[in-house]
Structures are given as C-alpha cells and as structure tokens.
Design a protein around this motif. Structure first.
Motif, short mmCIF file in Angstrom:
data_model
loop_
_atom_site.label_atom_id
_atom_site.label_comp_id
_atom_site.label_asym_id
_atom_site.label_seq_id
_atom_site.Cartn_x
_atom_site.Cartn_y
_atom_site.Cartn_z
N CYS A 112 49.20 59.27 57.53
CA CYS A 112 47.84 59.61 57.08
C CYS A 112 47.79 59.67 55.54
O CYS A 112 48.83 59.66 54.87
N CYS A 134 52.73 64.63 59.87
CA CYS A 134 52.01 65.88 60.10
C CYS A 134 51.32 65.80 61.47
O CYS A 134 51.54 64.87 62.23
N CYS A 137 49.54 62.50 62.02
CA CYS A 137 50.21 61.21 61.91
C CYS A 137 51.67 61.32 62.30
O CYS A 137 52.20 62.40 62.42
N ARG A 175 48.65 72.01 57.71
CA ARG A 175 48.49 70.69 58.29
C ARG A 175 49.64 70.35 59.26
O ARG A 175 49.54 69.44 60.07
ZN ZN Z 1 50.08 63.09 58.01
#
Ligand code: ZN
Ligand code: ZN
Ligand code: FE
Length: 765
Positions: A112, A134, A137, A175
């Motif tokens: 991402c 994360c 992604c 995240r």
């Molecule tokens: Zn990510």
C-alpha cells in the motif's frame, strides 16, 4: 423502546473479513460511539456483540456497512438480539479456533501507499526493508497454512516479533494492529544474494542484483508466490540468453516497469489499463506496445502486445528504484513446468538458468503465478487468474446443495470447490502434463479442503478419458462422480461469471475438447443452461491428420483444409504456401483421406491454424494458440468485408471459409486484408447461427466462452454483429474464457444436476 434504553445485538459477519483490518475498524467505530461489547475472529468470520443506547446501535450498524476497510468483502451480516450484559468498554477478544473454518483466506495484496512511503523514508524504522506490510497490504494466501488466519497459522510463525512490532500489533489504533505478517529489520525475514552454487555474494543484496542485471546477467528472485527469473528487458543479448537457457522459444515474457510513467513509455496504455495496472491486485496487463519502446525484441517476438506489471512487493519496489529500467520477470521454471517456490527446489531446478539467486527466509506455502488480464471497454478480461485474485470466492446462485469438487481440465488447469453460495476457484496450476503440475494439483486440493473446511461429496470432471484430472477424479473413493462435457463447462463458467443461470445460446470456441460423440470439438453452438445442453450447430468436421503433430504444425491443417475444399486442384493454387509445403502434403493427406490417426475435429483453433498458415503467419508453433494470436495481430481492422461461411443444416462450413481465403490470397489479396476478412467471415457465420437458434428456440442471450475468445478482434466483431441483431451478449469478467475457467463451469453444472435430481425426487415422492 424509549430512546436511551440499552440493548445488545449479536452480529455475525461473513465474507473476507479476516486479515483485512476488520476488527480494529469495528473497535474504532464502537469506541467512538461509546458502545460496549466485543469483536472476535472465529472460523466462520467475525462475531460482534455490541451494547448501548438503541440510537447509537443503529448508527453503529449503518456505519459498519458504509465505512468498511478497503480490503473487506462482506457477504452477509446476520443480526440477532442478545441478553444485555454487565460490563463497560468495548474489547477485541482472541481468535476462537473452534468450529467450521469457513472464513475465506484473502488474496495477496500489493504494497500500500503508506507502507511504500515508509520503506522509502530514510528516517523510518522500516527504511529499505523488503518485507514491510500492514493490515491493508502484504502476503496472505501464499503464506497461509491453516485457518483461522493468524500468525501461528502462517509461514511467519517462526519469526518472533520484536518489542516495537509487538506494540504495533497490539495497538488497535495502529495500521499494523493484528497484521499477521508484521515484520521489521529487527525481527523479520532477511534477504540474501547467492551465486549459482548457493554461496553468499554480498551484504547489500538489492544493490548486488541491480549490478548483476546491469551486467546482463540472469537472476532468480524469490517473490510472493514463487521464484521469477529476471534480466534487463532492454538488453537483447541478456533476454535472448534467458530464452535459450529456459528453453522457451517465442512465448512472450512479462516485463516489470518501475512505475506508471515508465509503463507509458513502453506501452500505449489507456486510463482503464492504467487503473488495472495500479490496482491492489497488480496483474500483468496485456497492452499495446509503443512503437520504438526501449524493449529488447526477444521479449515478445513478433508481438504488438506487451505484458507489463508494476512492482507489488517492497522487494520489487526497492529493486526497481535501484535498477530504474524495465526488467523481464518470468516464472522461474524450465519451459512449461510449474513455477519453483521452495528454496532447495529452486536452487536445483534453476541452476544452469540463473547466474545468481535473490532469496529470503519467509517460506512460500502456496505457489502462485502472476495473473494476466486484458482490459475490454473498461472491464477486466482475465486470461490467467492467480496472484491477487485467488482464492477469492465467487458468489454462486443457486447455492451448492452438496459440497462439490471440480477436477478441471488438462491445460491451464485450475480446480474448484463449491460450498454454500461460494465457488472457490483455485489459482492457476499450469498444464497437467508433468508430475510437478499433477502434485501441485493434488496438494492444492488437500490445502483448499483444509483451509475452507470442505469435504467434497461430488466430484465433477471432464469427459476426456485421457486427461490426468479425469483419471484422478475416477480414482477417488467414496464420492459421487459427475462427468461434464468440456464446452458445456465453458458456457456454464461464463454464466456463473455473469451471475446468471438462465438458458442461453453458447458459442464455445477453443482448440480441443472431448465431444460426446468421441470427436474433438472446438467450435460449438449450444442451446444450454446449467443442467444440460443441446448441440445445435458446429463447425464442419475435418480430419486432424497426425493428431498432436497437427496441433504443433499449422501447415498440416492448411493442407487438410485445402484438400477438403479443392482435392487435387489445391496443388495448382497460385500460393506461396503451396509452393513452400506442397512437397510435404502426401503423407498428411493419406492419413486424412483414410482417417488413419486422423480423428474428426470441429476445432476453431485448428481452423485458425489453417488460416494463419495460408496468410504466411507461420507453419509451426512453439506454444498453444500462437498462430491464432499472430493472425489476429496481422489482421487489418479497417477491413470490413468477410469471406463466406455457410450454415448448412447444423454445420458451419469452415472449408468454404478457408477456400475463400485461399482463392483470395491467390488473387493477390494481402495477408493483412485476408486475415481480417477471415475474422469477419467467421464472426458473421456465428451471428447467423445464433439467429437460426433464436428462430427455433426464442433464446436471445449469447454467452461467449472458450480460449478462442482471447482473440479480441473476433470477440469485438462477433459481439458487434450480435448486438446489432438484438442479442444480449455475455463475456467473461472474473474468470478466464480459456480452460482456466473450466472447473468453475464443471462445479456449477454438477450442482445444477444435483438440484434437478432432488427436485425430481421431491416431485416423485
Ligand atoms: Zn501497507
Ligand atoms: Zn520487529
Ligand atoms: Fe477449452
């Protein structure tokens, strides 16, 4: 109930809701609304209990569906009242491993924007770190061993989180809250660069690879779903050498470009193609190659198209930023074997091809190739469905009554599990012609059965007795078998792809499929639904002289077609083709005329082969569909006239079509014009066949499926003619028109037959 009164609800959320940041999203929403209760992952998906004032609960419920995290795909939310409990704040509870594991595993997701920024930020903890990911992604399907999807169930289990990662992992506002593959340079996987004998080369592997590529070397790179082979795509010597070592003669190589700007330098991409290229699925997109693009000729010889992709892991981003030129990135294998994905295996199989190996210690659990798509009118048209797409289920109605396993075809193999409203189509396995591919198939079935907790009761398979998938299906004990005709399966896959189950006209065009009369079918007009088909028309049979040899050598089909059209007079045609190959015809024609080793075929692929040979495209092919693909590219799209191909009874006269092409060529018509008129003539013939069927049946929807529909010129011409005639036209969007979609069709047909059987039983009882 008065406003302000407290109540409690239990919500069961099904779909792709694990490993996609769903729980922190629920947590954030509940805490903002000051609600109590909990959320947890279990084997069925996500379970939420939520408690508070009625109006706040309503707000929660509305925002739950409106503000979903980007990767979540909710199939259903079942809601019921629950007894109000004591207790205060909202919490995230630990996974519950019990019960049936029906929660789908997410497909792998490209890096991402936030993670990429972090990787490129010199002040960040993960600066330059190739395994950054994360909740939004990173790897999923390829590292998952079992469900529920949590760290111990993945190949990240062996890496113990450092204190910093653990803090991020535990923090619902972060995240990386419960990002299972979370890692950093302190605690996660490491890269290494090895020479061709497995000895370490340098402590800066990315710089090392870039230097090797610059020097024209070939490097094996361990990616998300397997090893790739890479070289400088602008270096003709390097690319030609890769072809030689890989024993891959002409089949195009895919190219990875550093970013979208670079994509536009090598190809004439449309905005829709750009969107697909940059999507989180990051497939290879077939695009129009730009004239004078700085790409070595050997990348895609004789091809106006180019398969390009963008970096999809931090490793690729780092490498492409260092190298700054397009690289060939092709499956790490020898010609048609499945891609290598286990370290020892890769080092062994790719020794002799790769000069060096970029490796790492995060194990790949499931081998998964890159996906390939074309974009038509803004919509994806998949040619190979694998990384980024598999194993995302397709919703199917009517639902599967009993769990079904579809064993798939022979080439471009996939298999499919059907359970409830889900058809879980496997990733692309490859051609089931090697032991490697066969074991990938069998291991894949076991893995999918475990991960999706399905025990098939019915096994669908092709009619072809020699397919390894058929033999395998027939060897299984304790299951009911459901044989499915190949072209019926093609049309069924297109119906399911379009979320339809009605009766349609099917135009199934491909190279080879076993017909119910024992002939080799391949250009079939069917009136069908999921429960059955009637073959209402087909291409006139011609002999496939020499069997498999005729498939490899298109000139044989041209000779056979000319003989069927003109007999001895064929030799007198004023054609280059006749002068070049006439000497070699005798043995072929004797097979054809006596029917020895010359089974009858109505194959569209072989019809294209004959036309391609007569247009001077080629007399031999080195990969499936090559002649047809090159004929399509040769055709002049401005030409609007078409050769005649009469529908006589239930036969489309392909011999007439090829005869018209040959005579026109003999009169001096250019190959480009002739190729176009051939496409136009076939399209017109298919349209008139559909008109015929409509007159007899009232059916006015036409489904186009089968590998021949990878030919976009034929697709566009046929669709235009059908639409002008008032037909509704269904084409593929989510599964490939080629044999990669067969297993989905098999599963849907098997299910429809069970349903019809049980309806009959109800009626009889
Ligand atoms: Zn990510
Ligand atoms: Zn760490
Ligand atoms: Fe097929």
């Amino acid at each position: 109930m008065a406003i302000g009164e407290v109540s409690r609800k239990r919500l069961r959320v099904r779909g792709i809701v694990q490993g996609v940041g769903f729980r922190p999203f629920v947590y954030g929403l509940a805490t903002r609304l000051e609600l109590g209760g909990f959320v947890l992952n279990d084997a069925a998906g996500v379970l939420i209990e939520i408690q508070g004032p009625v109006n706040a609960l309503e707000a929660f419920r509305a925002r739950l569906t409106a503000e979903l995290p980007p990767l979540a795909l909710v199939e259903a939310i079942d809601e019921e009242d629950a007894p109000v409990a004591a207790g205060g704040s909202f919490e995230i509870r630990a996974s519950d491993g019990a019960g049936a594991s029906r929660a789908p595993v997410s497909a792998d997701v490209a890096t991402c924007v936030a993670c990429l920024e972090e990787v490129l930020d010199p002040r960040a903890r993960r600066h330059g770190y190739a395994f950054t990911n994360c909740t939004n992604c990173g790897p999923r399907f390829t590292i998952t061993r079992r469900v529920p999807y949590d760290r111990p169930g993945t190949t990240m289990a062996r890496f113990t989180m450092c204190a910093d990662c653990a803090r991020e992992y535990e923090d619902p506002r972060d995240r990386r809250f419960h990002a299972q593959p979370i890692a950093c340079p302190e605690c996660g996987p490491e890269l290494g660069l090895l020479d061709d004998r497995g000895r370490p080369l340098t402590d800066d592997p990315i710089a090392g690879v870039a230097a090797l590529l610059r020097a024209g070397r070939i490097v094996a790179i361990k990616g998300l779903g397997g090893y790739h082979l890479a070289c400088d795509a602008t270096n003709e010597v390097a690319v030609a050498e890769l072809r030689r070592r890989k024993h891959r003669e002409e089949k195009p190589f895919a190219v990875m470009v550093p970013h979208l700007e670079a994509a536009c330098r090598v190809a004439e991409t449309t905005p829709d193609e750009t969107a697909t290229l940059a999507s989180r699925r990051r497939p290879i997109v077939l695009v129009q190659r730009r004239r004078g693009a700085p790409i070595a000729p050997s990348v895609a010889p004789g091809n106006r198209q180019l398969g390009i992709m963008l970096p999809y892991t931090p490793l690729h981003h780092l490498l492409m930023r260092r190298f700054r030129r397009p690289i060939v990135l092709t499956s790490g294998n020898l010609s048609d074997e499945p891609i290598a994905y286990r370290d020892e295996d890769a080092l062994e199989r790719l020794a002799g091809i790769a000069d060096a190996f970029l490796v790492h210690d995060r194990e790949i659990h499931v081998r998964c190739d890159d996906s390939v798509v074309r974009v038509i009118d803004g919509d994806d048209y998949p040619l190979r469905r694998a990384r980024g797409y598999a194993p995302e289920p397709l919703t199917v109605r009517p639902a599967f009554i009993r769990p079904v396993l579809a064993a798939g075809p022979e080439l471009k193999h996939t298999f499919c599990l059907g359970v409830g409203e889900r058809a879980i189509l496997s990733h692309h396995i490859g051609d089931l012609e090697t032991w490697e591919a066969m074991s990938a198939f069998m291991e894949g079935v076991e893995h999918f059965k475990r991960v999706f907790d399905v025990e098939p009761e019915v096994v669908a398979h092709d009619l072809h007795p020699e397919y390894l998938s058929t033999k395998w299906a027939q060897s299984l004990d304790g299951v009911e078998r459901s044989p499915v005709q190949h072209h019926h399966a093609h049309i069924a896959s297109c119906l399911v792809d379009n979320r339809r189950a009605d009766r349609v006209i099917g135009l199934a065009l491909d190279g080879t499929g076993f017909g119910d009369d024992g002939a080799i079918w391949g250009c079939e007009v069917l009136a069908c639904d999921l429960t059955g088909y009637k073959r209402v028309a087909h291409l006139r049979y011609v002999p496939l002289a020499g069997g498999a040899a005729a498939v490899r050598e298109p000139w044989r089909m041209a000779a056979t077609y000319l003989d069927a059209a003109f007999g001895e007079r064929a030799r007198t045609l004023d054609l280059d083709f006749v002068r070049r190959t006439g000497q070699r015809w005798a043995p072929i024609l004797s097979l054809a005329r006596t029917g020895t080793n010359a089974p009858p075929t109505s194959s569209a692929g072989r019809l294209f082969d004959a036309a391609a040979a007569l247009c001077g495209v080629r007399e031999r092919v080195s990969y499936e569909g090559q002649a047809a693909a090159e004929l399509e590219q040769l055709a002049d799209p401005k030409v609007t006239f078409g050769y005649h191909c009469t529908l006589r009874g239930d036969e489309l006269d392909g011999v007439e079509l090829v005869a018209a092409l040959a005579e026109d060529r003999a009169r001096g018509t250019s190959p480009a014009e002739a190729a176009a008129a051939f496409h136009n003539g076939l399209a017109a013939a298919l349209v008139s066949a559909c008109e015929n069927v409509r007159a007899g049946t009232g059916l006015s929807t036409v489904a186009l499926s089968g590998g021949t529909w990878q030919n976009l010129l034929l697709l566009r011409r046929t669709r235009m003619g059908l639409r002008a005639g008032g037909f509704e036209v269904l084409i593929h969007h989510r599964v490939p028109p080629n044999d990669g979609g067969i297993s989905l069709g098999q599963a849907a047909i098997a299910n429809a037959c069970i349903e019809r059987g049980s309806r009959r039983a109800e009626r009889d009882g």
